[in-house]
Design an enzyme around this catalytic site. Sequence first.
Site, mmCIF file in Angstrom:
data_model
loop_
_atom_site.group_PDB
_atom_site.id
_atom_site.type_symbol
_atom_site.label_atom_id
_atom_site.label_comp_id
_atom_site.label_asym_id
_atom_site.label_seq_id
_atom_site.Cartn_x
_atom_site.Cartn_y
_atom_site.Cartn_z
ATOM 1 N N LYS A 13 0.844 -1.209 0.000
ATOM 2 C CA LYS A 13 0.000 0.000 0.000
ATOM 3 C C LYS A 13 0.877 1.257 0.000
ATOM 4 C CE LYS A 13 -2.077 -1.158 3.874
ATOM 5 N NZ LYS A 13 -1.380 -2.425 4.187
ATOM 6 N N ARG A 88 -9.812 0.980 8.797
ATOM 7 C CA ARG A 88 -9.353 -0.372 9.106
ATOM 8 C C ARG A 88 -10.394 -1.152 9.879
ATOM 9 N NH1 ARG A 88 -3.512 0.524 8.852
ATOM 10 N NH2 ARG A 88 -2.491 -1.469 9.095
ATOM 11 N N ARG A 127 11.842 -6.026 5.153
ATOM 12 C CA ARG A 127 11.659 -4.591 4.873
ATOM 13 C C ARG A 127 12.632 -3.742 5.697
ATOM 14 N NH1 ARG A 127 5.890 -1.850 5.403
ATOM 15 N NH2 ARG A 127 5.933 -2.835 7.456
ATOM 16 N N ARG A 160 11.330 -1.781 11.208
ATOM 17 C CA ARG A 160 10.229 -1.375 12.084
ATOM 18 C C ARG A 160 10.081 -2.365 13.245
ATOM 19 N NH1 ARG A 160 5.145 0.208 8.248
ATOM 20 N NH2 ARG A 160 4.073 -1.026 9.829
ATOM 21 N N ARG A 171 -0.681 -9.097 13.357
ATOM 22 C CA ARG A 171 -1.233 -8.107 12.415
ATOM 23 C C ARG A 171 -2.083 -8.793 11.343
ATOM 24 N NH1 ARG A 171 4.199 -5.412 10.747
ATOM 25 N NH2 ARG A 171 3.009 -4.124 9.298
HETATM 26 P P1 AP5 Z 1 4.888 -1.599 1.844
HETATM 27 O O1 AP5 Z 1 4.601 -0.798 0.632
HETATM 28 O O2 AP5 Z 1 5.610 -0.950 2.971
HETATM 29 O O3 AP5 Z 1 3.562 -2.333 2.343
HETATM 30 P P2 AP5 Z 1 2.314 -1.774 3.162
HETATM 31 O O4 AP5 Z 1 1.099 -2.441 2.630
HETATM 32 O O5 AP5 Z 1 2.337 -0.275 3.197
HETATM 33 O O6 AP5 Z 1 2.673 -2.406 4.564
HETATM 34 P P3 AP5 Z 1 2.583 -1.854 6.050
HETATM 35 O O7 AP5 Z 1 3.284 -2.878 6.900
HETATM 36 O O8 AP5 Z 1 3.089 -0.447 6.175
HETATM 37 O O9 AP5 Z 1 1.081 -1.894 6.280
HETATM 38 P P4 AP5 Z 1 0.357 -2.024 7.586
HETATM 39 O O10 AP5 Z 1 -1.029 -1.834 7.107
HETATM 40 O O11 AP5 Z 1 0.607 -3.220 8.407
HETATM 41 O O12 AP5 Z 1 1.047 -0.883 8.468
HETATM 42 P P5 AP5 Z 1 0.680 0.612 8.809
HETATM 43 O O13 AP5 Z 1 1.900 1.396 8.802
HETATM 44 O O14 AP5 Z 1 -0.496 1.092 8.018
HETATM 45 O O15 AP5 Z 1 5.716 -2.894 1.353
HETATM 46 C C1 AP5 Z 1 6.186 -3.870 2.283
HETATM 47 C C2 AP5 Z 1 7.538 -4.442 1.808
HETATM 48 O O16 AP5 Z 1 7.342 -5.151 0.580
HETATM 49 C C3 AP5 Z 1 8.618 -3.378 1.500
HETATM 50 O O17 AP5 Z 1 9.865 -3.898 1.858
HETATM 51 C C4 AP5 Z 1 8.514 -3.175 -0.023
HETATM 52 O O18 AP5 Z 1 9.754 -2.774 -0.563
HETATM 53 C C5 AP5 Z 1 8.099 -4.570 -0.488
HETATM 54 N N1 AP5 Z 1 7.199 -4.548 -1.639
HETATM 55 C C6 AP5 Z 1 6.179 -3.700 -1.877
HETATM 56 N N2 AP5 Z 1 5.548 -4.017 -3.027
HETATM 57 C C7 AP5 Z 1 6.183 -5.117 -3.499
HETATM 58 C C8 AP5 Z 1 5.978 -5.944 -4.657
HETATM 59 N N3 AP5 Z 1 4.977 -5.676 -5.527
HETATM 60 N N4 AP5 Z 1 6.799 -7.007 -4.817
HETATM 61 C C9 AP5 Z 1 7.793 -7.266 -3.930
HETATM 62 N N5 AP5 Z 1 8.037 -6.515 -2.829
HETATM 63 C C10 AP5 Z 1 7.234 -5.462 -2.622
HETATM 64 O O19 AP5 Z 1 0.137 0.459 10.301
HETATM 65 C C11 AP5 Z 1 1.008 0.067 11.359
HETATM 66 C C12 AP5 Z 1 0.217 -0.016 12.652
HETATM 67 O O20 AP5 Z 1 -0.351 1.270 12.968
HETATM 68 C C13 AP5 Z 1 -0.990 -0.964 12.627
HETATM 69 O O21 AP5 Z 1 -0.623 -2.303 12.913
HETATM 70 C C14 AP5 Z 1 -1.864 -0.347 13.732
HETATM 71 O O22 AP5 Z 1 -1.389 -0.695 15.013
HETATM 72 C C15 AP5 Z 1 -1.640 1.139 13.547
HETATM 73 N N6 AP5 Z 1 -2.656 1.716 12.637
HETATM 74 C C16 AP5 Z 1 -2.421 2.253 11.388
HETATM 75 N N7 AP5 Z 1 -3.575 2.677 10.852
HETATM 76 C C17 AP5 Z 1 -4.555 2.423 11.760
HETATM 77 C C18 AP5 Z 1 -5.955 2.610 11.769
HETATM 78 N N8 AP5 Z 1 -6.612 3.140 10.721
HETATM 79 N N9 AP5 Z 1 -6.647 2.226 12.865
HETATM 80 C C19 AP5 Z 1 -6.023 1.692 13.928
HETATM 81 N N10 AP5 Z 1 -4.691 1.464 13.982
HETATM 82 C C20 AP5 Z 1 -3.962 1.822 12.898
#
Ligand code: AP5
Length: 216
Positions: A13, A88, A127, A160, A171
């Site tokens: 994402k 979410r 990552r 992270r 997660r």
């Molecule tokens: P990346 O692009 O970083 O993936 P992502 O989907 O953004 O993953 P996140 O781990 O950031 O998502 P998340 O939803 O768990 O975390 P968030 O920060 O929102 O890619 C991942 C890896 O793969 C990278 O190394 C990249 O290079 C590689 N990659 C990407 N595309 C690729 C491809 N096509 N092929 C191969 N490799 C690829 O949330 C973190 C925490 O915050 C949550 O757990 C929660 O506690 C809190 N939080 C956030 N939002 C909320 C909410 N709305 N409500 C409540 N809590 C929340």
Amino acid sequence: MYLLLVGPPGAGKGTQAKRLAKAYSIPHIATGDIFREAIKNETPLGKKAKEYIDQGKLVPDEVTIGMVEERLSRDDCQKGFILDGFPRTVNQADALTNILEDLEICLDIVFNINVSDQEVINRLSGRRVCSECGASFHIEFSPPQETGVCDECDGGLYQRDDDNPETIKERLVVYSKQTAPLIDYYQERDLICVIDGEKNPEQVFVKIKEALEAIK
Ligand code: AP5
């Protein structure tokens, strides 16, 4: 253009949102990034969010919804935005519907980026993120030119705290229980576009752009 990106942790994402923000000159709003910035600055929001993020749980809706409402009401969102990681929960989705109604904004599309659990584990365990600009790398799939150094800004790369095997598993559970129901929620509103997230990042980006061109 008003877009949402939904998908499990590590679906790509953030990777796609950064590209879209650049291509369409609209802000990328990632609740995870807002929380991490608050944690880095040791603000009260950061301290609260850290308790949940470190366990792989969701930060409570009463904290998250107000934060997003404030962000979406800023001027830079008038022409569009990419929301990454929000909503979410169904409760957050209902809140977003109300916020957008008040702002007289209609969502254009919700991308559901699909990847398997095994792919999530492979991606998140390798990552590395830039501590300065937030650029994301992978030690195997998209390594930086110099180990531990960001290609974009020379900042240091870090892993992270929530990218450890135990928290990744939690997660994934939280995603399937609390976030996956949003796919039906937006399907019922005829907004879902499914994208195969297991292609390489450029191929995924091309598919997203094709879908955006089709609705223009
Ligand atoms: P990346 O692009 O970083 O993936 P992502 O989907 O953004 O993953 P996140 O781990 O950031 O998502 P998340 O939803 O768990 O975390 P968030 O920060 O929102 O890619 C991942 C890896 O793969 C990278 O190394 C990249 O290079 C590689 N990659 C990407 N595309 C690729 C491809 N096509 N092929 C191969 N490799 C690829 O949330 C973190 C925490 O915050 C949550 O757990 C929660 O506690 C809190 N939080 C956030 N939002 C909320 C909410 N709305 N409500 C409540 N809590 C929340």
